[in-house]
Design an enzyme around this catalytic site. Structure first.
Site, PDB file in Angstrom:
ATOM      1  N   GLY A  36       0.868  -1.252   0.174  1.00  8.16           N
ATOM      2  CA  GLY A  36       0.164  -0.062   0.087  1.00  8.16           C
ATOM      3  C   GLY A  36       0.768   1.402  -0.016  1.00  8.16           C
ATOM      4  N   HIS A  37       1.987   1.259   0.841  1.00 13.68           N
ATOM      5  CA  HIS A  37       2.665   2.459   0.958  1.00 13.68           C
ATOM      6  C   HIS A  37       3.639   2.682  -0.344  1.00 13.68           C
ATOM      7  CE1 HIS A  37       2.703   1.439   5.323  1.00 13.68           C
ATOM      8  NE2 HIS A  37       2.194   2.547   5.253  1.00 13.68           N
ATOM      9  N   ASP A 150      -7.491   4.341   4.538  1.00 16.19           N
ATOM     10  CA  ASP A 150      -7.832   5.267   5.331  1.00 16.19           C
ATOM     11  C   ASP A 150      -8.539   6.405   5.125  1.00 16.19           C
ATOM     12  OD1 ASP A 150      -6.257   3.730   7.337  1.00 16.19           O
ATOM     13  OD2 ASP A 150      -4.618   4.323   6.475  1.00 16.19           O
ATOM     14  N   SER A 186      -0.667  -2.027   7.772  1.00 18.71           N
ATOM     15  CA  SER A 186       0.332  -2.449   8.718  1.00 18.71           C
ATOM     16  C   SER A 186      -0.086  -3.294   9.996  1.00 18.71           C
ATOM     17  CB  SER A 186       1.270  -1.411   9.532  1.00 18.71           C
ATOM     18  OG  SER A 186       1.670  -0.473   8.466  1.00 18.71           O
TER      19      SER A 186
HETATM   20  O1  PAF Z   1      -1.755   6.790   7.979  1.00 16.33           O
HETATM   21  C1  PAF Z   1      -0.647   6.815   8.698  1.00 16.33           C
HETATM   22  O2  PAF Z   1       0.233   5.932   8.802  1.00 16.33           O
HETATM   23  C2  PAF Z   1      -0.689   7.944   9.844  1.00 16.33           C
HETATM   24  O3  PAF Z   1      -1.964   8.100  10.344  1.00 16.33           O
HETATM   25  C3  PAF Z   1      -0.070   9.325   9.390  1.00 16.33           C
HETATM   26  C4  PAF Z   1      -0.896   9.795   8.161  1.00 16.33           C
HETATM   27  C5  PAF Z   1       1.379   8.945   8.993  1.00 16.33           C
HETATM   28  C6  PAF Z   1      -0.106  10.325  10.425  1.00 16.33           C
HETATM   29  O4  PAF Z   1       0.616   9.823  11.558  1.00 16.33           O
END
Ligand code: PAF
Length: 287
Positions: A36-37, A150, A186
């Site tokens: 996803g990242h 999210d 995660s």
């Molecule tokens: O989505 C996330 O991993 C967190 O909520 C973020 C945007 C890095 C903020 O801490």
């Protein structure tokens, strides 16, 4: 790949790159990097000259009984993966670097938090908005990338960008899924093997709801009843919520002429999973 832990060092480095005319893409994360990242990183690489990833488990966004301590942390593995994916700069500050003293100011999100995750996580989105604003001030990127998984977070941050006239363009990238449909997160590593098998039913319920929205035969309440039943009949965890709202406004749906989101959350023994589907007006029937 350059790795910074100090705010003044990353600032100086990014200032220099911007002086050379580079456009900076930024992917804020809490680590435990997954596909996803990587998909956000790939998009950021395409659209900018350099990509910054931050890795910081932000204490401000965890409630007293939430999984701050248990949240997966694997910095060395993350750095290797980030480098392999072509990330130029990682910012991995300590909590003391980000919050040397208790904050005397913070962002308060006063609309869109009484629904979905905001309902059971009071203060969570204030913590997210506050750290995102801090990170944007530190990195000063051209574009910042958030995942649609999210969705409420993406909405809150997009609304904050508009409300505070932030110069950074806020981009939302698609949810990436396992072959069976489970949204990558995660937190998935904290599922037991039984829960991992069941977890896909959250998405199955949402898909069923989305289909009924498209067909236009049922009203939101009826759709939610059916979709909730599908999830609850197939999981050992608890369905925290399932709702249909406008997106990104996160208001009740009166007519099907706006974009809508159907979103849900399930609490398993060691992980709370969320997922959603967003439908645009052409995809929907009647409210
Ligand atoms: O989505 C996330 O991993 C967190 O909520 C973020 C945007 C890095 C903020 O801490």
């Amino acid at each position: 790949m350059k790795v910074f832990t100090a705010i003044q060092d990353i600032r100086a480095h990014i200032d220099e790159r911007k002086r050379q005319g580079e456009m900076i893409g930024f992917v804020p994360t809490m680590g435990a990097l997954h596909e996803g990242h990587f998909s956000l990183i790939a998009q950021a690489l395409k659209e900018n000259d350099a990509v910054v990833v931050s890795i910081f488990v932000n204490p401000l966004q965890f409630g007293p009984n939430e999984d701050y301590e248990a949240y997966p942390r694997m910095l060395d593995a993350d750095l290797e993966k980030a480098e392999a994916r072509g990330v130029d700069i990682v910012f991995a500050p300590s909590a003391a670097e980000m919050y040397p003293e208790e904050m005397q100011t913070g962002v308060r999100v006063h609309e869109g938090t009484e629904v979905l995750c905001g309902k059971s996580r009071p203060g969570h989105f204030d913590g997210v908005a506050t750290v995102v604003l801090k990170l944007l001030q530190i990195v000063q990127p051209t574009r910042v990338y958030f995942g649609q998984k999210d969705a409420q977070q993406a909405a809150v941050v997009t609304n904050m960008g508009r409300d505070f006239n932030l110069p950074t363009e806020i981009v939302t990238g698609p949810t990436i899924r396992e072959p069976d449909g489970l949204a990558l997160s995660s937190r998935n590593v904290n599922l037991t093997s039984g829960e991992r098998r069941e977890a896909v039913w959250l998405y199955e319920g949402l898909k069923q709801g989305a289909l009924w929205i498209e067909e236009g035969t049922y009203r939101p309440r009826e759709i939610l009843e059916g979709a909730k039943h599908t999830v609850e009949a197939n999981i050992s965890g608890t369905l925290d919520y399932m709702d249909i709202l406008t997106y990104p406004g996160l208001r009740p749906v009166k007519e099907w002429n706006e974009r809508v989101i159907i979103a849900g959350a399930v609490q398993f023994s060691g992980a709370r999973l969320i997922d959603n589907i967003i439908l645009s007006p052409g995809q929907k029937g009647r409210a």
